[in-house]
Scaffold this motif. Structure first.
Motif, PDB file in Angstrom:
ATOM      1  N   PHE A  67      -6.903   0.590  -1.725  1.00 34.96           N
ATOM      2  CA  PHE A  67      -7.228   1.287  -0.481  1.00 34.96           C
ATOM      3  C   PHE A  67      -8.655   1.821  -0.435  1.00 34.96           C
ATOM      4  O   PHE A  67      -9.060   2.395   0.575  1.00 34.96           O
ATOM      5  CB  PHE A  67      -6.236   2.429  -0.247  1.00 34.96           C
ATOM      6  CG  PHE A  67      -4.869   1.940   0.110  1.00 34.96           C
ATOM      7  CD1 PHE A  67      -4.617   1.413   1.361  1.00 34.96           C
ATOM      8  CD2 PHE A  67      -3.842   1.970  -0.819  1.00 34.96           C
ATOM      9  CE1 PHE A  67      -3.358   0.936   1.691  1.00 34.96           C
ATOM     10  CE2 PHE A  67      -2.585   1.498  -0.504  1.00 34.96           C
ATOM     11  CZ  PHE A  67      -2.340   0.989   0.761  1.00 34.96           C
ATOM     12  N   THR A  68      -9.409   1.618  -1.504  1.00 38.66           N
ATOM     13  CA  THR A  68     -10.821   2.019  -1.480  1.00 38.66           C
ATOM     14  C   THR A  68     -11.750   0.823  -1.568  1.00 38.66           C
ATOM     15  O   THR A  68     -12.963   0.985  -1.659  1.00 38.66           O
ATOM     16  CB  THR A  68     -11.130   2.989  -2.641  1.00 38.66           C
ATOM     17  OG1 THR A  68     -10.811   2.361  -3.887  1.00 38.66           O
ATOM     18  CG2 THR A  68     -10.353   4.276  -2.493  1.00 38.66           C
ATOM     19  N   SER A  69     -11.174  -0.398  -1.566  1.00 35.18           N
ATOM     20  CA  SER A  69     -12.004  -1.600  -1.638  1.00 35.18           C
ATOM     21  C   SER A  69     -12.621  -1.901  -0.274  1.00 35.18           C
ATOM     22  O   SER A  69     -11.968  -1.677   0.759  1.00 35.18           O
ATOM     23  CB  SER A  69     -11.173  -2.797  -2.106  1.00 35.18           C
ATOM     24  OG  SER A  69     -10.696  -2.592  -3.401  1.00 35.18           O
TER      25      SER A  69
ATOM     26  N   GLN B 212       4.239   2.574   4.361  1.00 32.62           N
ATOM     27  CA  GLN B 212       3.046   3.412   4.401  1.00 32.62           C
ATOM     28  C   GLN B 212       2.493   3.553   2.997  1.00 32.62           C
ATOM     29  O   GLN B 212       3.198   3.991   2.087  1.00 32.62           O
ATOM     30  CB  GLN B 212       3.388   4.809   4.964  1.00 32.62           C
ATOM     31  CG  GLN B 212       3.742   4.826   6.410  1.00 32.62           C
ATOM     32  CD  GLN B 212       2.561   4.467   7.304  1.00 32.62           C
ATOM     33  OE1 GLN B 212       1.406   4.594   6.889  1.00 32.62           O
ATOM     34  NE2 GLN B 212       2.857   4.038   8.506  1.00 32.62           N
ATOM     35  N   PRO B 213       1.223   3.169   2.822  1.00 28.35           N
ATOM     36  CA  PRO B 213       0.302   2.670   3.847  1.00 28.35           C
ATOM     37  C   PRO B 213      -0.034   1.190   3.699  1.00 28.35           C
ATOM     38  O   PRO B 213      -0.889   0.683   4.427  1.00 28.35           O
ATOM     39  CB  PRO B 213      -0.940   3.522   3.595  1.00 28.35           C
ATOM     40  CG  PRO B 213      -0.940   3.736   2.122  1.00 28.35           C
ATOM     41  CD  PRO B 213       0.499   3.698   1.666  1.00 28.35           C
ATOM     42  N   SER B 214       0.598   0.472   2.754  1.00 29.26           N
ATOM     43  CA  SER B 214       0.166  -0.893   2.442  1.00 29.26           C
ATOM     44  C   SER B 214       0.348  -1.846   3.617  1.00 29.26           C
ATOM     45  O   SER B 214      -0.554  -2.633   3.946  1.00 29.26           O
ATOM     46  CB  SER B 214       0.935  -1.412   1.219  1.00 29.26           C
ATOM     47  OG  SER B 214       2.331  -1.346   1.431  1.00 29.26           O
ATOM     48  N   LEU B 215       1.513  -1.805   4.290  1.00 29.11           N
ATOM     49  CA  LEU B 215       1.746  -2.711   5.409  1.00 29.11           C
ATOM     50  C   LEU B 215       0.850  -2.368   6.593  1.00 29.11           C
ATOM     51  O   LEU B 215       0.427  -3.259   7.345  1.00 29.11           O
ATOM     52  CB  LEU B 215       3.216  -2.675   5.817  1.00 29.11           C
ATOM     53  CG  LEU B 215       4.211  -3.214   4.786  1.00 29.11           C
ATOM     54  CD1 LEU B 215       5.634  -3.078   5.298  1.00 29.11           C
ATOM     55  CD2 LEU B 215       3.906  -4.665   4.438  1.00 29.11           C
ATOM     56  N   ALA B 216       0.554  -1.083   6.751  1.00 24.92           N
ATOM     57  CA  ALA B 216      -0.343  -0.678   7.836  1.00 24.92           C
ATOM     58  C   ALA B 216      -1.733  -1.254   7.630  1.00 24.92           C
ATOM     59  O   ALA B 216      -2.372  -1.747   8.573  1.00 24.92           O
ATOM     60  CB  ALA B 216      -0.405   0.848   7.913  1.00 24.92           C
TER      61      ALA B 216
ATOM     62  N   THR C 247      -0.885  -6.712  -0.925  1.00 26.37           N
ATOM     63  CA  THR C 247       0.298  -6.103  -0.318  1.00 26.37           C
ATOM     64  C   THR C 247       1.578  -6.701  -0.902  1.00 26.37           C
ATOM     65  O   THR C 247       2.570  -5.987  -1.105  1.00 26.37           O
ATOM     66  CB  THR C 247       0.275  -6.300   1.208  1.00 26.37           C
ATOM     67  OG1 THR C 247      -0.955  -5.798   1.730  1.00 26.37           O
ATOM     68  CG2 THR C 247       1.427  -5.558   1.870  1.00 26.37           C
ATOM     69  N   VAL C 248       1.554  -8.010  -1.180  1.00 27.13           N
ATOM     70  CA  VAL C 248       2.702  -8.636  -1.850  1.00 27.13           C
ATOM     71  C   VAL C 248       2.931  -7.977  -3.205  1.00 27.13           C
ATOM     72  O   VAL C 248       4.078  -7.659  -3.581  1.00 27.13           O
ATOM     73  CB  VAL C 248       2.470 -10.158  -2.011  1.00 27.13           C
ATOM     74  CG1 VAL C 248       3.525 -10.767  -2.930  1.00 27.13           C
ATOM     75  CG2 VAL C 248       2.504 -10.852  -0.656  1.00 27.13           C
TER      76      VAL C 248
END
Length: 554
Positions: free
Chosen positions: A552-554, A381-385, A399-400
């Protein structure tokens, strides 16, 4: 007596010119290094700035020449621990049958990499047999000779061709509008001070391994080659298990983009799933199957995951636990005045500079289970989601990088060299826009400065410092020119943090490398290491927070 004097006289007549030759050779080597250095950076800066066709051969030639100069000027006694580690692995794989590889313990540097890397060492040993067979003797611990030094360092240079090929593929696969930025990012990786310090001075094969990682990322860019990208990564896991930290990103991306339908996540592509599962089973079975058959699974796991080594490495990696350790040291100093209770037995635990179990004097001790939970929680949470919901290639690479951040910041017994898990994938996104570049700057400074303790001799100081400073100036300035203006507003605090952080790095390097010794001599040896690690940890954590905001804001 006359005969003895004659021999002494003869030895003196030979030794004095030899000593003079060595001094002149070292002076010549320094001049050679400086001239090569100037030509090297002049060529690189010209090619990055110029709008020429992206190609890597000329920078590769310059890089290879620099590696060769470094190899020539390292004598047999100037070797890191990892140099002996890999020499011993050559001896193990060439002298013993496969089923004994993970039981051999003549040297303390036992084989603790997965089987694919052991087979790679075996291949190198077949060549070494014709160059310096004595280096393959298990009993000759610490063996060193010029042929051995040249062979091992040459093997690193040659294996870097995998990295060059991968970066060339990355540039070729980039859209035409992004050719120049992808070329600049590729050069920054190829000429990275981290790879120079870790591989070509300290001694490892990260160029080979990260070349395979980049190949897997490049192949994951298109649906047609996505399967091969997953299989490349599976092969990489069989070479070095540290990349398991990146596996959650690959699992989610392959599941969502390859195994499930793009129209509905409830619809499974059985053909793709079968091909992927078959490939993974074939690779893992070929590598680990014989050891499972010989019932060596527990022995191999004990070698690959040595939890007894303790939370922190001998040199603190710049992560959450180095900040935790630094806080414990500060509280320990304040404990007598504030009346805090502290464990007397743990007073020197995390500052003794040795590998082993770490215990804290004032703060609670950390267990492997805690680090695993924190690492996994920061990844899920929250990158993989976001990756599952928006399975694009850029989000996958991001994400990597975030999985690399999580493992580095919260992992157990993290080496400072593991910062490459973050720097390499993030470099591919650093020029997406200025917001990404703002998060990349403190990482570039912190990640490379944190590697300085690996090179601790006076002769190595100008090499690591000058090269790193030149690299930072060149690529951060070029990146600043090439990075496009973002569509969203930049993060003001992140930009100011990056500027302040870079400014502080200069006096810190001077103090840790020069001033501390002048003031304290041999006393408080761990203090510069603690300052370097804590400073670098602030940069890595700040970069992580900045990248989270941007991602997460891109």
């Amino acid at each position: 007596m006359a005969k003895g004097k004659g021999i002494d006289s003869m030895m003196t007549s030979v030794a004095v010119p030899a000593a003079e030759w060595f001094v002149h050779r070292q002076r010549y080597a320094n001049v050679e290094f400086q001239i090569g250095w100037g030509i090297f950076w002049e060529e690189i800066s010209h090619r990055v700035e110029a709008k020429c066709d992206p190609a890597l051969p000329i920078p590769l030639t310059k890089r290879g020449a620099l590696d060769y100069v470094l190899a020539r000027n390292y004598n047999c006694n100037q070797r890191s621990t990892d140099f002996e580690v890999h020499r011993n692995w050559l001896a193990i794989t060439s002298s013993l049958p496969v089923k004994k590889w993970y039981y051999e313990s003549t040297s303390e540097w036992t084989l603790d990499y997965p089987p694919a890397f052991a087979y790679f060492e075996w291949l190198l040993s077949q060549v070494a047999r014709y160059i310096e067979p004595d280096m393959l003797d298990l009993k000759r611990l610490g063996y060193s000779s010029w042929p051995a030094v040249y062979f091992q360092r040459s093997s690193v240079i040659v294996s870097d061709l995998v990295l060059v090929y991968a970066l060339q593929r990355y540039v070729a696969s980039s859209p035409q509008s992004a050719k120049q930025t992808s070329y600049a990012a590729s050069l920054s990786i190829l000429l990275s001070p981290a790879l120079l310090i870790i591989d070509h001075i300290h001694f490892q094969y990260n160029g080979l391994l990260y070349g395979i990682l980049i190949l897997s990322l490049v192949n994951a860019r298109e649906q047609a080659s996505l399967l091969s990208g997953g299989l490349f990564f599976a092969g990489l896991l069989c070479m070095k298990h540290i990349y398991l930290y990146l596996a959650p990103a690959y699992f989610v991306y392959l599941l969502r983009f390859y195994c499930l339908s793009s129209k509905s996540v409830l619809r499974v592509r059985f053909g793709n799933t079968t091909k992927l599962a078959s490939g993974l089973l074939l690779i893992s079975g070929a590598m680990f199957g014989p050891f499972i058959y010989w019932k060596q699974t527990n022995q191999m796991l004990a070698r690959l995951f040595p939890f007894a080594r303790g939370l922190c490495h001998a040199y603190w990696a710049p992560n959450i636990w180095s900040m935790y350790s630094f806080t414990d040291r500060v509280l320990l100093l304040a404990a007598p005045k504030l009346g805090f209770f502290f464990e007397q037995s743990a007073k020197n635990s995390v500052t003794r500079g040795l590998i082993g179990d770490s215990s804290f004097a004032c703060l609670p001790n950390i267990t492997p289970k805690i680090t695993f939970i924190l690492t996994l929680a920061s990844q899920i949470q929250p990158s993989l989601a976001k990756l599952f919901l928006q399975p694009s290639w850029e989000i996958f690479v991001g994400t990597v990088a975030l999985c690399g951040y999580s493992s580095f910041l919260f992992g157990w017994h993290v080496h400072e060299k593991a910062i490459l898990l973050v720097i390499v994938p993030f470099s591919l996104l650093a020029l997406k826009d200025r917001r990404y570049l703002g998060a990349f700057r403190p990482l570039a400074v912190a990640g490379h400065v944190s590697l300085f303790p690996l090179l601790y001799t006076a002769a190595e100081f100008p090499i690591k410092t000058v090269y790193t400073v030149f690299w930072l100036i060149l690529f951060l300035l070029v990146f600043d020119r090439l990075a496009p203006v973002p569509t969203r507003p930049r993060v003001f605090l992140l930009d100011r943090f990056a500027l302040l952080y870079i400014t502080v790095s200069i006096p810190l390097i001077l103090y840790c490398s020069l001033v501390h010794t002048l003031i304290f001599g041999e006393r408080f040896e761990f203090l510069p290491l603690m300052f370097t690690s804590s400073y670098s940890a602030i940069g890595v954590v700040g970069s992580w927070i900045g990248f989270l905001v941007v991602h997460f804001t891109s």
